[in-house]
Design an enzyme around this catalytic site. Structure first.
Site, PDB file in Angstrom:
ATOM      1  N   HIS A 254       0.811  -1.233   0.000  1.00 40.14           N
ATOM      2  CA  HIS A 254       0.000   0.000   0.000  1.00 40.14           C
ATOM      3  C   HIS A 254       0.836   1.271   0.000  1.00 40.14           C
ATOM      4  O   HIS A 254       0.300   2.355  -0.182  1.00 40.14           O
ATOM      5  CB  HIS A 254      -0.937   0.013   1.212  1.00 40.14           C
ATOM      6  CG  HIS A 254      -0.241   0.273   2.507  1.00 40.14           C
ATOM      7  ND1 HIS A 254       0.505  -0.684   3.150  1.00 40.14           N
ATOM      8  CD2 HIS A 254      -0.153   1.392   3.260  1.00 40.14           C
ATOM      9  CE1 HIS A 254       1.022  -0.155   4.243  1.00 40.14           C
ATOM     10  NE2 HIS A 254       0.637   1.093   4.344  1.00 40.14           N
TER      11      HIS A 254
ATOM     12  N   HIS B 159      11.209   4.633 -13.546  1.00 38.63           N
ATOM     13  CA  HIS B 159      10.766   4.499 -14.926  1.00 38.63           C
ATOM     14  C   HIS B 159      10.896   5.857 -15.625  1.00 38.63           C
ATOM     15  O   HIS B 159      11.202   6.864 -15.004  1.00 38.63           O
ATOM     16  CB  HIS B 159       9.316   4.004 -14.965  1.00 38.63           C
ATOM     17  CG  HIS B 159       9.196   2.555 -14.678  1.00 38.63           C
ATOM     18  ND1 HIS B 159       8.797   2.070 -13.452  1.00 38.63           N
ATOM     19  CD2 HIS B 159       9.454   1.467 -15.440  1.00 38.63           C
ATOM     20  CE1 HIS B 159       8.799   0.752 -13.489  1.00 38.63           C
ATOM     21  NE2 HIS B 159       9.199   0.352 -14.675  1.00 38.63           N
TER      22      HIS B 159
ATOM     23  N   TYR C 125      12.193  -9.897 -13.708  1.00 42.33           N
ATOM     24  CA  TYR C 125      10.913  -9.423 -13.175  1.00 42.33           C
ATOM     25  C   TYR C 125       9.767 -10.133 -13.894  1.00 42.33           C
ATOM     26  O   TYR C 125       8.811 -10.598 -13.265  1.00 42.33           O
ATOM     27  CB  TYR C 125      10.848  -7.913 -13.394  1.00 42.33           C
ATOM     28  CG  TYR C 125       9.567  -7.259 -13.005  1.00 42.33           C
ATOM     29  CD1 TYR C 125       9.307  -6.930 -11.675  1.00 42.33           C
ATOM     30  CD2 TYR C 125       8.599  -6.940 -13.960  1.00 42.33           C
ATOM     31  CE1 TYR C 125       8.126  -6.304 -11.318  1.00 42.33           C
ATOM     32  CE2 TYR C 125       7.422  -6.318 -13.608  1.00 42.33           C
ATOM     33  CZ  TYR C 125       7.188  -5.998 -12.293  1.00 42.33           C
ATOM     34  OH  TYR C 125       6.016  -5.389 -11.936  1.00 42.33           O
TER      35      TYR C 125
ATOM     36  N   LYS D 215       6.680 -12.478 -12.434  1.00 40.47           N
ATOM     37  CA  LYS D 215       5.277 -12.080 -12.600  1.00 40.47           C
ATOM     38  C   LYS D 215       4.496 -13.165 -13.344  1.00 40.47           C
ATOM     39  O   LYS D 215       3.328 -13.406 -13.045  1.00 40.47           O
ATOM     40  CB  LYS D 215       5.190 -10.742 -13.344  1.00 40.47           C
ATOM     41  CG  LYS D 215       5.566  -9.557 -12.465  1.00 40.47           C
ATOM     42  CD  LYS D 215       4.559  -9.394 -11.326  1.00 40.47           C
ATOM     43  CE  LYS D 215       4.868  -8.256 -10.410  1.00 40.47           C
ATOM     44  NZ  LYS D 215       3.946  -8.218  -9.250  1.00 40.47           N
TER      45      LYS D 215
ATOM     46  N   THR E 294      -0.386  -1.643 -18.195  1.00 45.20           N
ATOM     47  CA  THR E 294       0.667  -1.077 -19.019  1.00 45.20           C
ATOM     48  C   THR E 294       1.549  -0.184 -18.130  1.00 45.20           C
ATOM     49  O   THR E 294       1.362  -0.146 -16.914  1.00 45.20           O
ATOM     50  CB  THR E 294       0.005  -0.280 -20.170  1.00 45.20           C
ATOM     51  OG1 THR E 294       0.984  -0.004 -21.132  1.00 45.20           O
ATOM     52  CG2 THR E 294      -0.640   1.002 -19.673  1.00 45.20           C
ATOM     53  N   ASN E 295       2.488   0.572 -18.710  1.00 44.22           N
ATOM     54  CA  ASN E 295       3.345   1.463 -17.899  1.00 44.22           C
ATOM     55  C   ASN E 295       2.478   2.450 -17.118  1.00 44.22           C
ATOM     56  O   ASN E 295       1.655   3.132 -17.707  1.00 44.22           O
ATOM     57  CB  ASN E 295       4.287   2.265 -18.806  1.00 44.22           C
ATOM     58  CG  ASN E 295       5.367   1.400 -19.423  1.00 44.22           C
ATOM     59  OD1 ASN E 295       5.142   0.210 -19.667  1.00 44.22           O
ATOM     60  ND2 ASN E 295       6.521   1.960 -19.684  1.00 44.22           N
TER      61      ASN E 295
ATOM     62  N   VAL F 278       0.964   1.819  -7.029  1.00 45.57           N
ATOM     63  CA  VAL F 278      -0.366   1.249  -7.276  1.00 45.57           C
ATOM     64  C   VAL F 278      -1.119   1.032  -5.969  1.00 45.57           C
ATOM     65  O   VAL F 278      -2.310   1.337  -5.861  1.00 45.57           O
ATOM     66  CB  VAL F 278      -0.260  -0.104  -8.027  1.00 45.57           C
ATOM     67  CG1 VAL F 278      -1.639  -0.668  -8.292  1.00 45.57           C
ATOM     68  CG2 VAL F 278       0.493   0.060  -9.326  1.00 45.57           C
TER      69      VAL F 278
ATOM     70  N   CYS G 253       5.183  -6.154 -19.133  1.00 47.56           N
ATOM     71  CA  CYS G 253       6.465  -6.737 -19.536  1.00 47.56           C
ATOM     72  C   CYS G 253       6.472  -8.258 -19.424  1.00 47.56           C
ATOM     73  O   CYS G 253       7.475  -8.890 -19.727  1.00 47.56           O
ATOM     74  CB  CYS G 253       7.636  -6.092 -18.813  1.00 47.56           C
ATOM     75  SG  CYS G 253       7.731  -6.539 -17.122  1.00 47.56           S
TER      76      CYS G 253
HETATM   77  P1  GDP Z   1      10.477  -0.034 -19.864  1.00 44.30           P
HETATM   78  O1  GDP Z   1       9.154   0.515 -20.325  1.00 44.30           O
HETATM   79  O2  GDP Z   1      10.355  -1.325 -19.139  1.00 44.30           O
HETATM   80  O3  GDP Z   1      11.471  -0.094 -21.003  1.00 44.30           O
HETATM   81  O4  GDP Z   1      11.083   0.924 -18.739  1.00 44.30           O
HETATM   82  P2  GDP Z   1      11.471   2.468 -18.582  1.00 44.30           P
HETATM   83  O5  GDP Z   1      10.267   3.263 -18.213  1.00 44.30           O
HETATM   84  O6  GDP Z   1      12.601   2.493 -17.634  1.00 44.30           O
HETATM   85  O7  GDP Z   1      12.022   2.950 -19.990  1.00 44.30           O
HETATM   86  C1  GDP Z   1      11.188   3.240 -21.087  1.00 44.30           C
HETATM   87  C2  GDP Z   1      11.988   3.857 -22.210  1.00 44.30           C
HETATM   88  O8  GDP Z   1      12.349   5.204 -21.828  1.00 44.30           O
HETATM   89  C3  GDP Z   1      13.302   3.150 -22.547  1.00 44.30           C
HETATM   90  O9  GDP Z   1      13.478   3.183 -23.941  1.00 44.30           O
HETATM   91  C4  GDP Z   1      14.341   4.043 -21.866  1.00 44.30           C
HETATM   92  O10 GDP Z   1      15.617   3.969 -22.468  1.00 44.30           O
HETATM   93  C5  GDP Z   1      13.712   5.417 -22.089  1.00 44.30           C
HETATM   94  N1  GDP Z   1      14.240   6.480 -21.215  1.00 44.30           N
HETATM   95  C6  GDP Z   1      14.657   7.704 -21.633  1.00 44.30           C
HETATM   96  N2  GDP Z   1      15.142   8.432 -20.620  1.00 44.30           N
HETATM   97  C7  GDP Z   1      15.007   7.670 -19.510  1.00 44.30           C
HETATM   98  C8  GDP Z   1      15.324   7.879 -18.142  1.00 44.30           C
HETATM   99  O11 GDP Z   1      15.851   8.922 -17.738  1.00 44.30           O
HETATM  100  N3  GDP Z   1      15.033   6.874 -17.265  1.00 44.30           N
HETATM  101  C9  GDP Z   1      14.439   5.706 -17.688  1.00 44.30           C
HETATM  102  N4  GDP Z   1      14.156   4.774 -16.787  1.00 44.30           N
HETATM  103  N5  GDP Z   1      14.153   5.469 -18.979  1.00 44.30           N
HETATM  104  C10 GDP Z   1      14.425   6.427 -19.878  1.00 44.30           C
END
Ligand code: GDP
Length: 313
Positions: free
Chosen positions: A12, A180, A137, A141, A165-166, A16, A110
């Protein structure tokens, strides 16, 4: 779920989990079971079993997980696979032992193969090799999904699994090494603006495409599924559109009001070229997202700025 049901939100304090607590609270659920990590380490089977016996929840949301962005996943593979396997196993088996009415396990998009056809449908699970950066990961999952399905088949447990999703939103992790992309870019652009820097470095080529769902929409989707869905198949949670990391960076630059350049560091990994989930199943179950990307990013940025102000020093 009955209004007075005992509802355990595992995780919690996370992105999420906190959103689930806000949404449950908003809908008048008052009998929530919550525990900090110091009270119960979800990687310890005996601790989880004792906790279940003590608190006797009717419903469980498994929002607890070791999570992180592309770099964290790649750097700590053992932590990502071990912690997530243990958390899923202990919470799901414990829910079976405790005869929990219903459990919702949260996975992630993922879990799908690196080159799954886009948008990714629930049936694409295990149809090809995983993205190497987050396979640890993802495997944990996928094990969680299979646990839900196995306990349903063998013991008739009403355990369901949702694959968001993200996600992004208030309460996200803004640590540049483990976050992220969304919180990372909000922070990078904010700090660059404050420092009057000429540029912001964005990892990768800027070409990968991602879909972003506000965590409050995700929480609403989880509650919806808890109410209406009792199947073995996983269910995607998403918004039905995606954009490139370059486009995301431009939106964030404009929201933050940064005037400098965006520079792409192609020495950093891109991860999968595109990641978007098919939302046909959850839409047909009667759920739609409400928060537009720009509106959600703006609100998240406001949250970040006020959080920083509150926690300075
Ligand atoms: P994913 O969705 O599992 O690949 O995880 P992320 O959210 O970490 O990354 C998403 C995309 O954003 C990838 O192509 C990263 O290379 C890009 N990206 C660009 N700048 C950044 C940054 O500063 N941090 C992270 N985490 N990702 C970045």
């Amino acid at each position: 779920m009955e209004r007075d049901a005992r509802i355990y939100v595992a995780g919690h304090t996370g992105l999420v989990g906190a959103a689930l607590v806000r949404e449950l609270d908003r809908r008048g659920y008052r009998n929530l079971v919550l525990a900090e990590r110091a009270r119960v380490d979800l990687r310890e089977q005996a601790a989880v079993r004792d906790f279940y016996r003590e608190t006797r929840p009717d419903y469980v949301f498994v929002a607890a997980a070791k999570v992180g962005g592309i770099l964290a996943n790649d750097s700590y593979p053992a932590d990502f696979i071990y912690d997530n396997l243990m958390i899923a196993t202990n919470l799901i088996h414990g829910a079976y032992e405790q005869k929990v009415e219903k459990l919702l396990f949260l996975g992630s998009s993922c879990v799908y193969p690196k080159f799954a056809p886009q948008p990714m449908q629930e049936a694409d699970l295990l149809s090809g090799p995983l993205e190497p950066t987050n396979q640890w990961y993802a495997v944990a999952k996928i094990a969680g999904i299979k646990l839900c399905q196995a306990y349903r088949r063998q013991y008739g447990c009403n355990f369901i699994a949702a694959m968001p999703t993200n996600l992004y939103g208030p309460g996200d992790n803004f640590d540049l090494m483990t976050s992220h992309v969304m919180p990372a870019l909000l922070r990078k652009f904010h700090e660059a603006k404050q420092a009057d820097s000429p540029e912001v470095i964005v990892w990768g080529s800027g070409q990968p495409r991602r879909e972003f769902c506000h965590v409050d929409d995700c929480a609403a989707a989880c509650l919806h599924l808890m109410g209406v869905y009792d199947g073995e198949e996983i269910v995607n949670i998403g918004v039905g559109n995606d954009l490139s990391i370059r486009e995301l960076a431009e939106i964030i630059r404009d929201i933050v009001g940064f005037q400098g350049e965006i520079v792409f560091d192609t020495g950093r990994p891109d991860g999968p070229p595109i990641k978007r989930v098919d939302t046909g199943v959850i839409n047909a179950l009667g759920w739609q997202p409400r928060i537009e990307l720009e509106q959600g990013v703006r609100a998240t940025y406001d949250w970040y700025v006020s959080y920083k102000a509150d926690h300075r020093g």
